[in-house]
Design a protein around this motif. Structure first.
Motif, mmCIF file in Angstrom:
data_model
loop_
_atom_site.group_PDB
_atom_site.id
_atom_site.type_symbol
_atom_site.label_atom_id
_atom_site.label_comp_id
_atom_site.label_asym_id
_atom_site.label_seq_id
_atom_site.Cartn_x
_atom_site.Cartn_y
_atom_site.Cartn_z
ATOM 1 N N SER A 78 8.550 3.602 5.140
ATOM 2 C CA SER A 78 7.562 4.394 5.871
ATOM 3 C C SER A 78 7.842 5.893 5.777
ATOM 4 C CB SER A 78 7.513 3.903 7.319
ATOM 5 O OG SER A 78 6.515 4.549 8.047
ATOM 6 N N THR B 141 6.513 -0.123 2.828
ATOM 7 C CA THR B 141 5.405 0.369 3.659
ATOM 8 C C THR B 141 5.260 1.890 3.564
ATOM 9 O OG1 THR B 141 6.653 0.516 5.756
ATOM 10 C CG2 THR B 141 5.611 -1.608 5.237
ATOM 11 N N LEU C 40 3.698 5.661 3.130
ATOM 12 C CA LEU C 40 2.588 6.308 3.836
ATOM 13 C C LEU C 40 1.465 6.687 2.863
ATOM 14 C CD1 LEU C 40 4.750 8.619 6.129
ATOM 15 C CD2 LEU C 40 3.872 6.324 6.618
ATOM 16 N N GLY D 157 3.772 -3.366 0.679
ATOM 17 C CA GLY D 157 2.965 -3.148 1.869
ATOM 18 C C GLY D 157 2.111 -4.341 2.201
ATOM 19 N N ASP E 184 -1.730 -3.128 7.381
ATOM 20 C CA ASP E 184 -1.017 -1.883 7.676
ATOM 21 C C ASP E 184 -1.983 -0.713 7.490
ATOM 22 O OD1 ASP E 184 0.618 0.372 7.778
ATOM 23 O OD2 ASP E 184 2.051 -0.370 6.304
ATOM 24 N N TRP F 86 -1.318 1.618 4.471
ATOM 25 C CA TRP F 86 -1.236 0.987 3.146
ATOM 26 C C TRP F 86 -2.596 1.048 2.471
ATOM 27 C CZ3 TRP F 86 2.108 -0.487 -0.361
ATOM 28 C CH2 TRP F 86 1.726 -1.362 -1.373
ATOM 29 N N ASP G 199 1.494 -6.431 8.622
ATOM 30 C CA ASP G 199 1.327 -5.131 9.259
ATOM 31 C C ASP G 199 2.407 -4.150 8.781
ATOM 32 O OD1 ASP G 199 3.672 -5.763 10.683
ATOM 33 O OD2 ASP G 199 2.605 -6.160 12.560
ATOM 34 N N HIS G 200 2.537 -3.026 9.456
ATOM 35 C CA HIS G 200 3.468 -1.978 9.020
ATOM 36 C C HIS G 200 4.939 -2.417 9.067
ATOM 37 C CE1 HIS G 200 4.371 2.083 7.833
ATOM 38 N NE2 HIS G 200 5.199 2.243 8.854
#
Length: 174
Positions: A71, A91, A93, A114, A118, A121, A140-141
């Protein structure tokens, strides 16, 4: 041969969160020494300008052979590109323009991981950036999927295998 795998955490959890831990373990099993970077305090990507993140990462990251980031850690993509380092971005950004721009500048192979649930993503963009993509339907994230936790643990295993395959087949082939 001595290798260094630099591990850049996300904004909420440190560099030993499960996704990062398994990715670092995969690199370590292949002869790399993990170098864990921490953000202090945790940061919000919207509040951390890309230039500041890249400068901070460049100062904190020793010479390395691989970057692994979750992330917020993907804000180090510009450092990876500038240094010609392969990277594993968990994941990333992708919907934040400066991060996506930095990821597009990759000058070495990257693995992007990812989930379709998310909000940061973008699977189509990920596949434009690299052929090395693991996209998980409904994740998800945090790479959690709905239902029992065992299903999310299975996803963690898929991510670990994707990282191992990427390292074995692309980054450090035998």
């Amino acid at each position: 041969m001595s290798r260094v795998a630099v591990v850049l955490p996300g904004g909420r959890f440190g560099p030993h969160a499960p996704l990062l831990m398994y990715a670092a373990d995969a690199a370590e099993a292949r002869g790399a020494t993990p170098h864990h970077v921490t953000w202090d305090p945790p940061y919000d990507p919207a509040a951390l300008p890309l230039e500041r993140a890249e400068r901070w990462v460049a100062e904190q990251v020793p010479a390395g052979d691989l970057l692994i980031g979750k992330s917020l850690g993907s804000l180090g993509a510009g450092v990876a590109a500038a240094r010609g380092l392969p990277a594993v971005w968990l994941t990333p950004l992708l919907t934040i323009a400066p991060a996506a721009t930095a990821l597009r500048r990759a000058s070495a192979p990257v693995l992007l991981v990812g989930g379709t649930a998310d909000p940061v993503w973008d699977g189509a963009l990920a596949r434009e950036i690299t052929p090395h993509v693991l996209e998980v339907e409904g994740a998800d994230h945090g790479m959690y999927v709905p239902g029992r936790l065992a299903r999310s643990a299975e996803i963690l295993g898929r991510v670990a295998t994707a990282v191992e395959d990427f390292l074995d087949d692309v980054v450090w082939p035998a």
